[in-house]
Write a protein that holds these residues in place. Structure first.
Motif, PDB file in Angstrom:
ATOM      1  N   LEU A 127       0.826  -1.208   0.000  1.00 27.54           N
ATOM      2  CA  LEU A 127       0.000   0.000   0.000  1.00 27.54           C
ATOM      3  C   LEU A 127       0.862   1.261   0.000  1.00 27.54           C
ATOM      4  N   MET A 128       1.940   1.246   0.766  1.00 24.52           N
ATOM      5  CA  MET A 128       2.811   2.424   0.806  1.00 24.52           C
ATOM      6  C   MET A 128       3.490   2.674  -0.537  1.00 24.52           C
ATOM      7  N   VAL A 129       3.932   1.607  -1.199  1.00 27.17           N
ATOM      8  CA  VAL A 129       4.566   1.761  -2.505  1.00 27.17           C
ATOM      9  C   VAL A 129       3.550   2.241  -3.532  1.00 27.17           C
ATOM     10  N   LEU A 130       2.361   1.640  -3.537  1.00 25.72           N
ATOM     11  CA  LEU A 130       1.311   2.076  -4.451  1.00 25.72           C
ATOM     12  C   LEU A 130       0.970   3.543  -4.227  1.00 25.72           C
ATOM     13  N   GLY A 131       0.855   3.926  -2.968  1.00 24.87           N
ATOM     14  CA  GLY A 131       0.529   5.313  -2.652  1.00 24.87           C
ATOM     15  C   GLY A 131       1.580   6.280  -3.137  1.00 24.87           C
ATOM     16  N   ASN A 132       2.834   5.882  -3.070  1.00 28.70           N
ATOM     17  CA  ASN A 132       3.926   6.743  -3.495  1.00 28.70           C
ATOM     18  C   ASN A 132       3.860   7.065  -4.988  1.00 28.70           C
ATOM     19  N   GLY A 172      -1.033   2.058   4.685  1.00 28.90           N
ATOM     20  CA  GLY A 172       0.016   1.052   4.686  1.00 28.90           C
ATOM     21  C   GLY A 172       0.919   1.168   5.898  1.00 28.90           C
ATOM     22  N   ALA A 173       1.258   2.410   6.269  1.00 28.68           N
ATOM     23  CA  ALA A 173       2.090   2.619   7.451  1.00 28.68           C
ATOM     24  C   ALA A 173       1.363   2.161   8.712  1.00 28.68           C
ATOM     25  N   ALA A 174       0.068   2.482   8.789  1.00 34.36           N
ATOM     26  CA  ALA A 174      -0.717   2.069   9.956  1.00 34.36           C
ATOM     27  C   ALA A 174      -0.790   0.555  10.055  1.00 34.36           C
ATOM     28  N   MET A 175      -0.979  -0.097   8.917  1.00 34.54           N
ATOM     29  CA  MET A 175      -1.053  -1.555   8.921  1.00 34.54           C
ATOM     30  C   MET A 175       0.270  -2.158   9.356  1.00 34.54           C
ATOM     31  N   ALA A 176       1.386  -1.618   8.848  1.00 32.45           N
ATOM     32  CA  ALA A 176       2.701  -2.151   9.207  1.00 32.45           C
ATOM     33  C   ALA A 176       2.993  -1.942  10.696  1.00 32.45           C
ATOM     34  N   ILE A 177       2.694  -0.747  11.199  1.00 32.84           N
ATOM     35  CA  ILE A 177       2.988  -0.432  12.601  1.00 32.84           C
ATOM     36  C   ILE A 177       2.149  -1.287  13.542  1.00 32.84           C
TER      37      ILE A 177
END
Length: 214
Positions: A127-132, A172-177
């Protein structure tokens, strides 16, 4: 990334998936787990052949789509204008599916791996990569936030994907954390639903706002 390099990396992913499946096949049980609940407990099984073959087939299918979609894009919705971004994103998706699939096969073969941690963490990174890269996508029918309103207006497409980029990265960051902190085990599903809904709803209201100005 150039199409030839994308094809080479895709082929490597397929080869890795096939190689791991063949290596693990003798160690897999007659019924291989193919689905797990939020706590990491298997709740669906498949015969050994299909349990081993499903992940290589999935990676192969994604590799075929990576090549096929640009070739079948309709006029005025071509992927050529952002071919490098498209290729990179498709490889990231393949890579994440490869990590998840190979982890699932290793767990099915008896290796003690934290599947309930690896899968949401991999999805969070995706998700973070897609968002970027979301804001760099151009209007097309295959990748991005494709609603009647984004496809009808370049302005709505751009604004929606600008917002979607932030939403995907934060989700994505929230999911990872939360995964690494071992809190809120049901958070992953909530994040995915929110990620899907927020940009879609936003695209409708942006379109209506623009339409009302005429």
């Amino acid at each position: 990334m150039k199409p030839v390099r994308t094809l080479i990396v895709s082929a490597a992913f397929v080869a890795i998936a096939v190689g791991v499946a063949i290596w693990l096949y003798p160690r897999l049980p007659a019924q291989v787990p193919v689905h797990w609940d939020m706590s990491g407990q298997a709740n669906r099984y498949a015969p050994r052949f299909w349990g081993a073959a499903m992940w290589p087939l999935l990676i192969f299918g994604l590799a075929v789509l990576t090549v096929a979609l640009p070739a079948i894009s309709p006029r005025r919705f071509e992927i050529k204008s952002f071919a490098g971004i498209y290729g990179a994103l498709m490889l990231v998706i393949q890579g994440v599916m490869l990590v998840i699939g190979m982890t699932a096969l290793l767990v099915g073969a008896g290796f003690a791996l934290p599947l309930s941690t690896i899968v949401p963490l991999a999805v969070g990174v995706l998700l973070m990569v897609l968002g970027n890269y979301m804001g760099k996508l151009r209007k097309n029918f295959f990748i991005g936030i494709r609603t009647p309103w984004t496809l009808a207006s370049d302005t709505v497409w751009e604004r929606t994907h600008r917002l979607a980029g932030w939403v995907f990265v934060l989700a994505g960051a929230a999911m990872a954390i939360t995964t690494l902190a071992h809190v809120m085990p049901g958070w992953g599903l909530v994040v995915i639903v929110a990620v899907l809904l927020i940009p879609y709803v936003y695209s409708f209201f942006v379109y209506r706002a623009l339409e009302g100005r005429h």
